[in-house]
Structure formats: structure tokens, C-alpha cells
Enzyme design. Structure first.
Site, mmCIF file in Angstrom:
data_model
loop_
_atom_site.group_PDB
_atom_site.id
_atom_site.type_symbol
_atom_site.label_atom_id
_atom_site.label_comp_id
_atom_site.label_asym_id
_atom_site.label_seq_id
_atom_site.Cartn_x
_atom_site.Cartn_y
_atom_site.Cartn_z
ATOM 1 N N ASP A 44 0.857 -1.202 0.000
ATOM 2 C CA ASP A 44 0.000 0.000 0.000
ATOM 3 C C ASP A 44 0.888 1.246 0.000
ATOM 4 O O ASP A 44 0.645 2.210 -0.739
ATOM 5 C CB ASP A 44 -0.886 0.058 1.252
ATOM 6 N N GLU A 67 -5.179 7.573 0.467
ATOM 7 C CA GLU A 67 -5.616 6.896 1.691
ATOM 8 C C GLU A 67 -4.511 6.844 2.751
ATOM 9 O O GLU A 67 -4.784 7.007 3.937
ATOM 10 C CB GLU A 67 -6.058 5.453 1.381
ATOM 11 N N ASP A 120 -6.344 5.490 -4.096
ATOM 12 C CA ASP A 120 -6.327 4.336 -3.196
ATOM 13 C C ASP A 120 -5.221 3.415 -3.709
ATOM 14 O O ASP A 120 -5.375 2.737 -4.717
ATOM 15 C CB ASP A 120 -7.696 3.618 -3.225
ATOM 16 N N ILE A 122 -3.848 0.668 -2.642
ATOM 17 C CA ILE A 122 -4.406 -0.683 -2.759
ATOM 18 C C ILE A 122 -5.813 -0.621 -2.193
ATOM 19 O O ILE A 122 -6.004 -0.400 -0.995
ATOM 20 C CB ILE A 122 -3.598 -1.756 -1.986
ATOM 21 N N ASP A 123 -6.794 -0.767 -3.053
ATOM 22 C CA ASP A 123 -8.167 -0.890 -2.589
ATOM 23 C C ASP A 123 -8.439 -2.385 -2.465
ATOM 24 O O ASP A 123 -8.165 -3.143 -3.399
ATOM 25 C CB ASP A 123 -9.124 -0.242 -3.598
ATOM 26 N N THR A 125 -7.271 -4.137 0.532
ATOM 27 C CA THR A 125 -6.065 -4.699 1.169
ATOM 28 C C THR A 125 -6.339 -6.092 1.725
ATOM 29 O O THR A 125 -5.484 -6.984 1.661
ATOM 30 C CB THR A 125 -5.564 -3.755 2.286
ATOM 31 N N HIS A 209 -18.344 -5.090 5.561
ATOM 32 C CA HIS A 209 -18.335 -3.890 4.712
ATOM 33 C C HIS A 209 -19.690 -3.634 4.058
ATOM 34 O O HIS A 209 -19.795 -2.777 3.186
ATOM 35 C CB HIS A 209 -17.271 -4.006 3.614
ATOM 36 N N SER A 233 -12.732 -5.110 -3.504
ATOM 37 C CA SER A 233 -12.217 -3.878 -4.145
ATOM 38 C C SER A 233 -13.115 -3.310 -5.233
ATOM 39 O O SER A 233 -14.179 -3.852 -5.544
ATOM 40 C CB SER A 233 -10.818 -4.118 -4.722
ATOM 41 N N LYS A 236 -15.156 -4.646 -8.555
ATOM 42 C CA LYS A 236 -16.612 -4.819 -8.741
ATOM 43 C C LYS A 236 -17.154 -3.803 -9.752
ATOM 44 O O LYS A 236 -18.046 -4.110 -10.537
ATOM 45 C CB LYS A 236 -17.345 -4.649 -7.397
ATOM 46 N N ARG A 250 -23.899 -2.070 -2.182
ATOM 47 C CA ARG A 250 -23.078 -1.838 -0.989
ATOM 48 C C ARG A 250 -23.952 -1.070 0.001
ATOM 49 O O ARG A 250 -24.011 0.165 -0.033
ATOM 50 C CB ARG A 250 -21.839 -1.029 -1.379
ATOM 51 N N ASP A 265 -12.389 5.223 -2.477
ATOM 52 C CA ASP A 265 -12.962 3.878 -2.653
ATOM 53 C C ASP A 265 -13.969 3.819 -3.803
ATOM 54 O O ASP A 265 -14.441 2.729 -4.132
ATOM 55 C CB ASP A 265 -13.660 3.424 -1.365
HETATM 56 N N1 A3P Z 1 -17.590 -0.805 7.725
HETATM 57 C C1 A3P Z 1 -17.286 -0.575 6.447
HETATM 58 N N2 A3P Z 1 -18.281 -0.400 5.530
HETATM 59 C C2 A3P Z 1 -17.978 -0.203 4.231
HETATM 60 N N3 A3P Z 1 -16.719 -0.125 3.752
HETATM 61 C C3 A3P Z 1 -15.700 -0.280 4.612
HETATM 62 C C4 A3P Z 1 -15.920 -0.524 5.990
HETATM 63 N N4 A3P Z 1 -14.706 -0.642 6.583
HETATM 64 C C5 A3P Z 1 -13.768 -0.469 5.612
HETATM 65 N N5 A3P Z 1 -14.359 -0.257 4.420
HETATM 66 C C6 A3P Z 1 -13.733 0.022 3.126
HETATM 67 O O1 A3P Z 1 -13.897 -1.104 2.269
HETATM 68 C C7 A3P Z 1 -12.837 -1.059 1.336
HETATM 69 C C8 A3P Z 1 -12.713 -2.370 0.607
HETATM 70 O O2 A3P Z 1 -13.861 -2.557 -0.160
HETATM 71 P P1 A3P Z 1 -14.441 -4.012 -0.480
HETATM 72 O O3 A3P Z 1 -15.085 -4.493 0.771
HETATM 73 O O4 A3P Z 1 -15.426 -3.694 -1.543
HETATM 74 O O5 A3P Z 1 -13.311 -4.833 -0.931
HETATM 75 C C9 A3P Z 1 -11.656 -0.692 2.154
HETATM 76 O O6 A3P Z 1 -10.678 -0.114 1.330
HETATM 77 P P2 A3P Z 1 -9.092 -0.467 1.577
HETATM 78 O O7 A3P Z 1 -8.918 -1.925 1.368
HETATM 79 O O8 A3P Z 1 -8.465 0.384 0.543
HETATM 80 O O9 A3P Z 1 -8.791 -0.036 2.973
HETATM 81 C C10 A3P Z 1 -12.240 0.284 3.195
HETATM 82 O O10 A3P Z 1 -12.020 1.639 2.852
HETATM 83 MG MG MG Z 2 -10.116 1.277 -0.451
HETATM 84 MG MG MG Z 3 -6.577 1.085 0.323
HETATM 85 MG MG MG Z 4 -7.267 0.643 3.902
#
Ligand code: A3P
Ligand code: MG
Ligand code: MG
Ligand code: MG
Length: 318
Positions: A44, A67, A120, A122-123, A125, A209, A233, A236, A250, A265
Site C-alpha cells: 500500500d 488513503e 487508493d 491498494i483498494d 487490502t 463492509h 475492491s 466490482k 453496498r 474507494d
Molecule cells: N464498515 C465498512 N463499511 C464499508 N466499507 C468499509 C468498511 N470498513 C472499511 N471499508 C472500506 O472497504 C474497502 C474495501 O472494499 P471491499 O469491501 O469492496 O473490498 C476498504 O478499502 P481499503 O482496502 O483500501 O482499505 C475500506 O475503505
Molecule cells: Mg479502499
Molecule cells: Mg486502500
Molecule cells: Mg485501507
């Protein structure tokens, strides 16, 4: 106004960052924990360094709202991690020093304004750590509107080739995808109304999430019969833009109802879907607000669709 230069710089920077990420991934990175308990890795940080350097060199006055930041890396007890990040960055920028790496990462502490980038590095992670999907997502925002979006998805499947797909869009010019392996750009479009085979929906792998029970109920209510495809990430958004899914839901997780989404994001993914003919709003049908700050305080939930089914989805949510 043409955004060719912005698009080319963004593509080169995200592809370079993608190489770093794949190099780290081969070595199975241990995760560090951030203040909010979410994971972050040397990839990241290295990815943010590479992209911020590339943007700063060409667009020296553009703020970057990223980020990550280098606060932790500056601590003396983090010296080993800083050395590791620097070693990986050197794979892409041979003469990089640790001091430069820290400064490049902190170029990502910029503020939202009339014109800025959001990154971002790494979206997904958590997906990256699981060897699943992740995206390097970079977008240019001007006057509150996303103008350019690029998402490099190194683990995205490509038929007959090794994985790795870049999705990109410039406002008014349509959306494209480009396999890393062939570097051939192809225009993409969302699922058409009569394409029942691709009427599937995507949601996050991480149950915390979103609200997977409600997401599945809404999908059924709008006539999607197949089970969801779970994917980490902004990949999608790529799936919806390229017609592999008609809907991405979402909805706020019951465990974190006050969570607000970050601009990085969604910005790159949103323009790619819109330029592919789709629609992106929050769960109340409001446009996502990329202009007010790093968090979209006035939006809740995100609905991404092929456009045709969007109003039906919003109605089902009422
Ligand atoms: N409670 C929550 N509700 C929704 N999104 C969240 C969350 N907690 C973290 N995230 C976000 O979800 C992203 C990942 O998305 P997904 O679930 O679609 O893979 C994360 O990005 P990072 O991985 O860049 O931190 C983070 O920003
Ligand atoms: Mg992200
Ligand atoms: Mg990230
Ligand atoms: Mg993150």
C-alpha cells in the site's frame, strides 16, 4: 479540454504500482495495523509513493488525496518497514531513497479542492492479503466531477492470458479495458436489458463492509435469481462496467451504521461505470459527493448498476 496527458500519466503510474504490488504479493506480506485496526502493507505504502511521485512530476500543483500517510513509517521502530518499502520502490525507481519515499507518500496528504487527484494505492487490502482481488485506483476530480479514472486490477482474470486488467475512463470519451498481457484497449459497455445470462450482482467479500442479507433480498426483489458474486475492491465496478454483472450493492453494515464511504474507494470506479453506460448513486438515489471532503458525509450506501434497473433497485430499497 483534453485529458490525454492526465490519462497517460495515470495509466503508467498505476501499472508501475501494480508491478510493485505483485512483487510484494509473491513474498506474502505481513500486515501492519492502522489506528482504525484496518490492515496496511508495505505494498500500500510503496504503491502510494510511486503514484504520488509520478503525478507530482507532471502536475506539480495538483493536490493528491490519498488513503495512506507516512506517519507510522517515520517512527524509529518502523525503520525495518521503511527499508522494505524503499527496496520495493527501487524495483520501479532505481535510485529512490527512504527520505524520498516518505516525502512521496506524504504528497498524498492533500486537500479536496477545485482540481485534485484521489488515490487508493491498494483498494481491497484484505483481498490482497488473501491473494484475491484488489485494485490500484486513481481518479482526477475537477469542479466536483470525476474527469479521469484508472483502476489497475492485477488479479482480474483475463481469458487465455495471465490475470491483470486495467479499467479506465475519461469523461465524455467512454470507458475502456486493457489486459496487462496484451496492452490492447477495448471499449466496454454495461449489461443490456435482454442479456439475462449476465444479470448477476456483485458485492464485497467482507461481510462487515455491507449488509449481505439485505443486498441479497434487494437483488431477488429486482429479479436477479443467481447467487451474488463476491469480489474485493473496486474490481466490482470493473465487473459492472464490462457487462459481467448488472448490479453492485453496498448497503451500510448493521454493525457500522454510521460508517461513511471514502472518495478514493469509489471515484475511479464510478466514472468507469458511468462512461460504460451505467449509473452510480447512493442508496437514496443521490449522486456521490466527491467535492466536499475525503469522506462522503451526505451519502449512505452505494448502488452501481447498468442504468436500466437502477430505479427499480432504488424503489425496492424504499
Ligand atoms: N464498515 C465498512 N463499511 C464499508 N466499507 C468499509 C468498511 N470498513 C472499511 N471499508 C472500506 O472497504 C474497502 C474495501 O472494499 P471491499 O469491501 O469492496 O473490498 C476498504 O478499502 P481499503 O482496502 O483500501 O482499505 C475500506 O475503505
Ligand atoms: Mg479502499
Ligand atoms: Mg486502500
Ligand atoms: Mg485501507
Amino acid at each position: 479540454m483534453s485529458y490525454d496527458r492526465e490519462k497517460q500519466v495515470a495509466i503508467q503510474a498505476t501499472l508501475s504500482a501494480a508491478k510493485l504490488c505483485e512483487q510484494v504479493r509473491k513474498d506474502i506480506p505481513p500486515a501492519m495495523e492502522k489506528g482504525d485496526k484496518s490492515p496496511v502493507t508495505v505494498a500500500d505504502l510503496g504503491s502510494q509513493a510511486i503514484i504520488c511521485k509520478a503525478i507530482s512530476e507532471v502536475f506539480s500543483h495538483d493536490p493528491i488525496v490519498g488513503e495512506e500517510d507516512a506517519t507510522e513509517l517515520r517512527k524509529p521502530e518502523m525503520a525495518d518497514n521503511l527499508t522494505k518499502v524503499t527496496e520495493y520502490v527501487k524495483g520501479e525507481i532505481a535510485d529512490a531513497t527512504s527520505e524520498q519515499v516518505i516525502n512521496w507518500i506524504d504528497r498524498g496528504n492533500g486537500q479536496v479542492g477545485q482540481r485534485f487527484w484521489t488515490l487508493d494505492p491498494i483498494d481491497g487490502t484484505k483481498g490482497f492479503l488473501r491473494q484475491d482481488q484488489y485494485a490500484i485506483a486513481l481518479a482526477l476530480i475537477e469542479d466536483g466531477e470525476v474527469k479521469v479514472g484508472v483502476m489497475a486490477c492485477p488479479a482480474y482474470p483475463v481469458p487465455n492470458h495471465p490475470p491483470g486488467m486495467l479499467f479506465m475512463a475519461v469523461r465524455g470519451e467512454g470507458a475502456m479495458m486493457m489486459p496487462f498481457a496484451t496492452a490492447e484497449e477495448t471499449p466496454i459497455r454495461v449489461v443490456k436489458a435482454d442479456d439475462t445470462a449476465n444479470m448477476r450482482f456483485v458485492e464485497s467479500v467482507e461481510s462487515s463492509h455491507g449488509d449481505q442479507d439485505r443486498q441479497n433480498a434487494i437483488a431477488q426483489a429486482v429479479g436477479i435469481k443467481a447467487d451474488s458474486v463476491r469480489m474485493d475492491s473496486q474490481a466490482k465496478y470493473g465487473a459492472v462496467a464490462s457487462g459481467q454483472a448488472a448490479l453492485y450493492l453496498r448497503l451500510p453494515s448493521p454493525k457500522s451504521p454510521n460508517y461513511r464511504e471514502n472518495i478514493w474507494d469509489h471515484a475511479a470506479g464510478a466514472i468507469v461505470v458511468e462512461e460504460a453506460g451505467g449509473r452510480v448513486t447512493d442508496m437514496y438515489g443521490k449522486p456521490l459527493d466527491f467535492a466536499s471532503g475525503p469522506k462522503m458525509l451526505d451519502n449512505q450506501g452505494v448502488i452501481v448498476s447498468n442504468g436500466i434497473i437502477h430505479d427499480t433497485v432504488l424503489a425496492a430499497l424504499k
